[in-house]
Write an enzyme that holds these catalytic residues in place. Structure first.
Site, short mmCIF file in Angstrom:
data_model
loop_
_atom_site.label_atom_id
_atom_site.label_comp_id
_atom_site.label_asym_id
_atom_site.label_seq_id
_atom_site.Cartn_x
_atom_site.Cartn_y
_atom_site.Cartn_z
N LYS A 77 51.52 22.56 -74.16
CA LYS A 77 50.27 22.80 -74.87
C LYS A 77 49.09 22.23 -74.09
CE LYS A 77 52.05 24.60 -78.65
NZ LYS A 77 51.88 26.03 -79.01
N ASP A 131 49.66 26.80 -73.13
CA ASP A 131 49.30 27.49 -74.37
C ASP A 131 48.14 26.73 -75.02
OD1 ASP A 131 49.16 28.76 -76.80
OD2 ASP A 131 51.24 28.43 -77.37
N GLU A 187 48.27 31.02 -72.21
CA GLU A 187 48.52 31.74 -73.46
C GLU A 187 47.41 31.48 -74.49
OE1 GLU A 187 52.04 31.58 -76.82
OE2 GLU A 187 52.57 31.48 -74.68
N GLU A 194 50.84 36.69 -80.35
CA GLU A 194 51.58 36.13 -81.48
C GLU A 194 50.79 36.23 -82.78
OE1 GLU A 194 51.28 31.45 -81.83
OE2 GLU A 194 51.62 32.02 -79.74
N ASP A 249 55.59 38.90 -81.84
CA ASP A 249 56.55 38.11 -82.62
C ASP A 249 57.19 39.06 -83.61
OD1 ASP A 249 57.77 36.54 -84.65
OD2 ASP A 249 56.47 34.84 -84.22
N HIS A 253 57.27 35.69 -78.93
CA HIS A 253 56.93 34.46 -79.64
C HIS A 253 57.92 34.26 -80.78
CE1 HIS A 253 54.84 32.15 -82.87
NE2 HIS A 253 54.51 31.39 -81.84
#
Length: 361
Positions: free
Chosen positions: A167, A196, A222, A248, A271, A298
């Site tokens: 992250k 992300d 991301e 996602e 997702d 995802h």
């Protein structure tokens, strides 16, 4: 005709083993699991599920109740027709949110039922390509110290992962840069590393961050900004200098079309539990293929491994951070950087229904 004789929704709140956090959703102490079990007149069963990060599960459960009323007695093999019946029947109050999450779970259950009746694993029913799917560990680790981040990474390497996502989106960009630098130095130059941002930045901030990450050879950045801005994503792709993964938080084939045709994404990332189910996921994957784009995923890795195993343009499967493994009989098998799509009929997920029921008592 294979008539649907029973449709049974379930709703469970599952505590997380440890508190997770990212740049947008804050601290997450539990996730909500919505399941649906469908049976046909011959007694065959299919199971689908979706999840949230702690809110809206009750709304999803209510929509699953509406879908149950709409679909009982219908032909379970007519999956495309039932998808459209659900989409348009709930369209005025839907098009996203709890409605499409519920439709996704129902659609997954129909495909599981169809594959079970055929005696085939889902990935083979969908056409089959390769059951060995490259996989990465999706860490939810924004607030970990650098030392803790590296320890988590070593744990993931020990579990067989050969690609890692971390992250970003801390208060100061230089903190993100130093954490990414530490990970790159720890993993080596050629190791697949993704980051992300969970929609943290404005478009200009995202471009600045992408340029700062350029020296680290990221596989992708991301969700750099909000999903409602496909034109902004296209700017980030053009001006940021790193590949972009997104999707996602997109809820339909048509939303993905805006991103893919508009040059707003390098790695489309549906997702299956919130984009409309297996039916929509495969259409998004094939649309990506037509634009020569690799598709990733995802969440819901136990289902999605089947879908990517049927896609020639698959890239990486995300192994998600939520602890569903405690409540299924055969968790995803990962060996030396690949996830293995199982050969059991259907998607092969067998829930511990008694263990889940204990959560509601």
């Amino acid at each position: 005709m294979v008539a649907l004789s029973s449709i049974q929704p379930g709703f469970f709140r599952i505590p997380l083993p440890e508190v997770l956090s990212d740049s947008t959703h804050g601290e997450m102490t539990a996730f909500e699991l919505n399941t649906v079990r469908v049976r046909d007149a011959d007694g065959a069963e299919g199971v689908g599920y979706t999840y949230t990060v702690g809110r809206n599960g009750g709304a999803v459960n209510a929509v699953l109740g509406e879908l149950s009323e709409m679909m009982l007695g219908e032909d379970a093999d007519a999956i495309e027709r039932l998808w459209h019946k659900g989409w348009w029947g709930l369209h005025y109050g839907g098009r996203g949110g709890p409605t499409v999450l519920a439709l996704s779970a129902f659609d997954i259950a129909l495909w599981d039922l169809k594959a079970n009746r055929a005696g085939l694993p889902l990935w083979k029913l969908l056409g089959g390509y390769d059951p060995l799917v490259p996989v990465y560990a999706g860490g939810i680790d924004l607030d970990l110290s650098v030392d803790a981040l590296l320890r988590q990474t070593d744990g993931n390497l020990g579990r067989g992962f050969r690609a890692i996502k971390m992250k970003v989106g801390r208060k100061n960009l230089h903190e993100d840069v130093e954490r990414v630098r530490a990970m790159r130095e720890h993993l080596g130059q050629d190791f697949p590393l993704m980051v992300d941002a969970n929609m943290k930045w404005s478009v200009d901030e995202a471009i600045r961050a992408a340029r700062a990450f350029q020296p680290f050879g990221l596989t992708w950045l991301e969700e750099p900004t909000i999903p409602d801005d496909p034109a902004g994503h296209a700017r980030i792709v053009r001006e940021g200098g790193v590949p972009i993964a997104a999707g996602e938080n997109l809820r339909s084939l048509w939303e993905f079309k805006l991103y893919i045709a508009g040059g707003g994404v390098t790695y489309p990332e549906p997702d299956v539990t919130n984009c409309g189910g297996v039916t929509s996921f495969m259409k998004i994957a094939h649309l990506s293929e037509a634009f020569n784009l690799p598709v990733t995923s995802h969440g819901a890795h136990d289902v999605t491994v089947h879908l990517l195993a049927a896609c020639p343009n698959r890239s990486f499967l995300e192994a998600h951070g939520f602890g569903l493994d405690r409540y299924i009989a055969d968790p995803l098998v990962i060996r030396e950087g690949v996830a293995i799509a199982p050969d059991r009929p259907g998607h092969g997920i067998r829930f511990d229904w008694d263990g889940l029921a204990a959560l509601t008592s």
